[in-house]
Design a protein around this motif. Structure first.
Motif, mmCIF file in Angstrom:
data_model
loop_
_atom_site.group_PDB
_atom_site.id
_atom_site.type_symbol
_atom_site.label_atom_id
_atom_site.label_comp_id
_atom_site.label_asym_id
_atom_site.label_seq_id
_atom_site.Cartn_x
_atom_site.Cartn_y
_atom_site.Cartn_z
ATOM 1 N N ALA A 8 0.849 -1.180 0.000
ATOM 2 C CA ALA A 8 0.000 0.000 0.000
ATOM 3 C C ALA A 8 0.886 1.231 0.000
ATOM 4 O O ALA A 8 2.101 1.147 0.229
ATOM 5 C CB ALA A 8 -0.933 -0.001 1.212
ATOM 6 N N ALA A 9 0.272 2.360 -0.264
ATOM 7 C CA ALA A 9 0.993 3.630 -0.255
ATOM 8 C C ALA A 9 0.033 4.719 0.177
ATOM 9 O O ALA A 9 -1.182 4.612 -0.015
ATOM 10 C CB ALA A 9 1.577 3.929 -1.636
ATOM 11 N N ALA A 10 0.606 5.770 0.763
ATOM 12 C CA ALA A 10 -0.227 6.876 1.227
ATOM 13 C C ALA A 10 0.542 8.179 1.154
ATOM 14 O O ALA A 10 1.780 8.200 1.228
ATOM 15 C CB ALA A 10 -0.698 6.630 2.660
ATOM 16 N N VAL A 11 -0.191 9.257 0.994
ATOM 17 C CA VAL A 11 0.349 10.607 1.144
ATOM 18 C C VAL A 11 -0.075 11.058 2.525
ATOM 19 O O VAL A 11 -1.257 11.296 2.773
ATOM 20 C CB VAL A 11 -0.219 11.567 0.085
ATOM 21 C CG1 VAL A 11 0.346 12.974 0.284
ATOM 22 C CG2 VAL A 11 0.065 11.062 -1.318
ATOM 23 N N THR A 12 0.866 11.148 3.441
ATOM 24 C CA THR A 12 0.496 11.476 4.816
ATOM 25 C C THR A 12 0.179 12.967 4.938
ATOM 26 O O THR A 12 0.649 13.794 4.140
ATOM 27 C CB THR A 12 1.620 11.116 5.786
ATOM 28 O OG1 THR A 12 2.809 11.802 5.397
ATOM 29 C CG2 THR A 12 1.874 9.625 5.779
ATOM 30 N N GLY A 13 -0.655 13.298 5.905
ATOM 31 C CA GLY A 13 -0.963 14.688 6.175
ATOM 32 C C GLY A 13 -2.408 15.031 5.941
ATOM 33 O O GLY A 13 -3.105 15.438 6.854
ATOM 34 N N ALA A 14 -2.877 14.860 4.719
ATOM 35 C CA ALA A 14 -4.245 15.290 4.402
ATOM 36 C C ALA A 14 -5.246 14.306 5.014
ATOM 37 O O ALA A 14 -5.801 14.538 6.066
ATOM 38 C CB ALA A 14 -4.429 15.396 2.899
ATOM 39 N N ASN A 15 -5.491 13.227 4.350
ATOM 40 C CA ASN A 15 -6.346 12.205 4.944
ATOM 41 C C ASN A 15 -5.656 10.855 5.032
ATOM 42 O O ASN A 15 -6.193 9.929 5.612
ATOM 43 C CB ASN A 15 -7.660 12.064 4.169
ATOM 44 C CG ASN A 15 -7.444 11.691 2.718
ATOM 45 O OD1 ASN A 15 -6.459 11.043 2.369
ATOM 46 N ND2 ASN A 15 -8.359 12.079 1.858
ATOM 47 N N SER A 16 -4.462 10.777 4.471
ATOM 48 C CA SER A 16 -3.630 9.581 4.618
ATOM 49 C C SER A 16 -4.340 8.309 4.205
ATOM 50 O O SER A 16 -4.140 7.266 4.803
ATOM 51 C CB SER A 16 -3.148 9.432 6.069
ATOM 52 O OG SER A 16 -2.427 10.570 6.446
ATOM 53 N N LYS A 17 -5.190 8.388 3.191
ATOM 54 C CA LYS A 17 -5.847 7.168 2.750
ATOM 55 C C LYS A 17 -4.802 6.217 2.190
ATOM 56 O O LYS A 17 -3.862 6.611 1.507
ATOM 57 C CB LYS A 17 -6.896 7.481 1.687
ATOM 58 C CG LYS A 17 -6.344 7.898 0.344
ATOM 59 C CD LYS A 17 -7.441 7.946 -0.699
ATOM 60 C CE LYS A 17 -6.858 8.211 -2.081
ATOM 61 N NZ LYS A 17 -7.900 8.166 -3.137
ATOM 62 N N LEU A 18 -4.980 4.952 2.506
ATOM 63 C CA LEU A 18 -4.101 3.921 1.983
ATOM 64 C C LEU A 18 -4.610 3.473 0.618
ATOM 65 O O LEU A 18 -5.784 3.128 0.475
ATOM 66 C CB LEU A 18 -4.062 2.733 2.936
ATOM 67 C CG LEU A 18 -3.370 2.972 4.285
ATOM 68 C CD1 LEU A 18 -3.708 1.852 5.265
ATOM 69 C CD2 LEU A 18 -1.867 3.067 4.094
ATOM 70 N N THR A 19 -3.722 3.492 -0.374
ATOM 71 C CA THR A 19 -4.027 2.949 -1.689
ATOM 72 C C THR A 19 -3.359 1.588 -1.763
ATOM 73 O O THR A 19 -2.125 1.493 -1.679
ATOM 74 C CB THR A 19 -3.507 3.862 -2.803
ATOM 75 O OG1 THR A 19 -4.149 5.138 -2.692
ATOM 76 C CG2 THR A 19 -3.816 3.270 -4.169
ATOM 77 N N PHE A 20 -4.177 0.543 -1.891
ATOM 78 C CA PHE A 20 -3.670 -0.818 -1.846
ATOM 79 C C PHE A 20 -3.447 -1.387 -3.246
ATOM 80 O O PHE A 20 -4.142 -1.028 -4.205
ATOM 81 C CB PHE A 20 -4.680 -1.730 -1.143
ATOM 82 C CG PHE A 20 -4.696 -1.614 0.351
ATOM 83 C CD1 PHE A 20 -5.430 -0.624 0.977
ATOM 84 C CD2 PHE A 20 -3.979 -2.500 1.143
ATOM 85 C CE1 PHE A 20 -5.456 -0.509 2.361
ATOM 86 C CE2 PHE A 20 -4.000 -2.410 2.528
ATOM 87 C CZ PHE A 20 -4.742 -1.406 3.129
ATOM 88 N N GLY A 21 -2.483 -2.311 -3.336
ATOM 89 C CA GLY A 21 -2.366 -3.149 -4.518
ATOM 90 C C GLY A 21 -3.424 -4.243 -4.462
ATOM 91 O O GLY A 21 -4.175 -4.355 -3.486
#
Lengths: 113, 112
Positions: free
Chosen positions: A91-104
């Motif tokens: 998974a990957a996320a952009v932390t800070g805003a809503n930090s949603k996890l984008t999964f494979g």
């Protein structure tokens, strides 16, 4: 558009061997990269995670290798055991805003005795 | 310490009905996120709540709504259920908005 792609789709490894699962991402804003393990009937469990300022992180038998320029990261499971048989998600996320996890999509690992 | 608890564990609903799923985060965790996991796929982000406010929403129709209560527990509501809503609905909690999300075991929703 799939932002996080895993390979291979499935993996069979002998007990004691090394399991290697790869993940590629597209969004260069991602700054948090976890791996999750999921057993049937259970939710995903966090195994290990890495930030892009580190190229490798090891926790027990689990190691993440991170290649920022290639936008790839991988999970290595040393001395694989039958109990490691599960579905693995990067998974990957952009932390800070809503930090949603984008999964494979996940890969199914089978460790043969 | 108790983990993230979700209820019910399984649910069968008819098309067009409404459903409410519940989540209790780990004690001290203020952030709750909801994910939908269709069989054979990775979880897809639906909502994040932090300190009782919606902080993020995924690409889901308005039939999906959620809220977070003063004790940080959360509910996910889905109206006008479709067959395609059949999935495992996962709740995850975290001390803050950024790291270390712990998932519950999910609610398995079947729409018939």
């Amino acid at each position: 558009q799939q932002q996080v792609k895993q390979s291979p789709q499935s993996l069979i490894v002998q007990k004691g061997g090394i399991s290697i699962i790869n993940c590629a991402y597209e969004n260069t804003a991602f700054d948090y990269f976890p791996w999750y393990q999921q057993f049937p009937g259970k939710g995903p469990a966090l195994l290990i995670a890495i930030r892009p300022d580190v190229s490798e992180k090891k926790e027990g038998r689990f190691t993440i290798s991170f290649n920022k320029s290639a936008k790839q990261f991988s999970l290595h499971i040393m001395d694989s055991q039958p109990g490691d048989s599960a579905t693995y998600f990067c998974a990957a996320a952009v932390t800070g805003a809503n930090s949603k996890l984008t999964f494979g999509k996940g890969i199914t690992l089978s460790v043969r005795p | 310490d108790a983990g993230v608890t979700q209820s019910p564990t399984h649910l069968i609903k008819t098309r067009g009905q409404q459903v409410t799923l519940r989540c209790s985060p780990i004690s001290g965790h203020k952030s709750v996120s909801w994910y939908q996991q269709v069989l054979g796929q990775g979880p897809q982000f639906i909502f994040q709540y932090y300190e009782k406010e919606e902080r993020g929403r995924g690409n889901f129709p308005d039939r999906f709504s959620a809220r977070q209560f003063p004790n940080y527990s959360s509910e996910l509501n889905v109206n006008a259920l479709l067959l395609g809503d059949s999935a495992l609905y996962l709740c995850a909690s975290s001390p803050d908005r950024n790291y270390g999300y712990t998932f519950g075991s999910g609610t398995r929703l079947t729409v018939v």
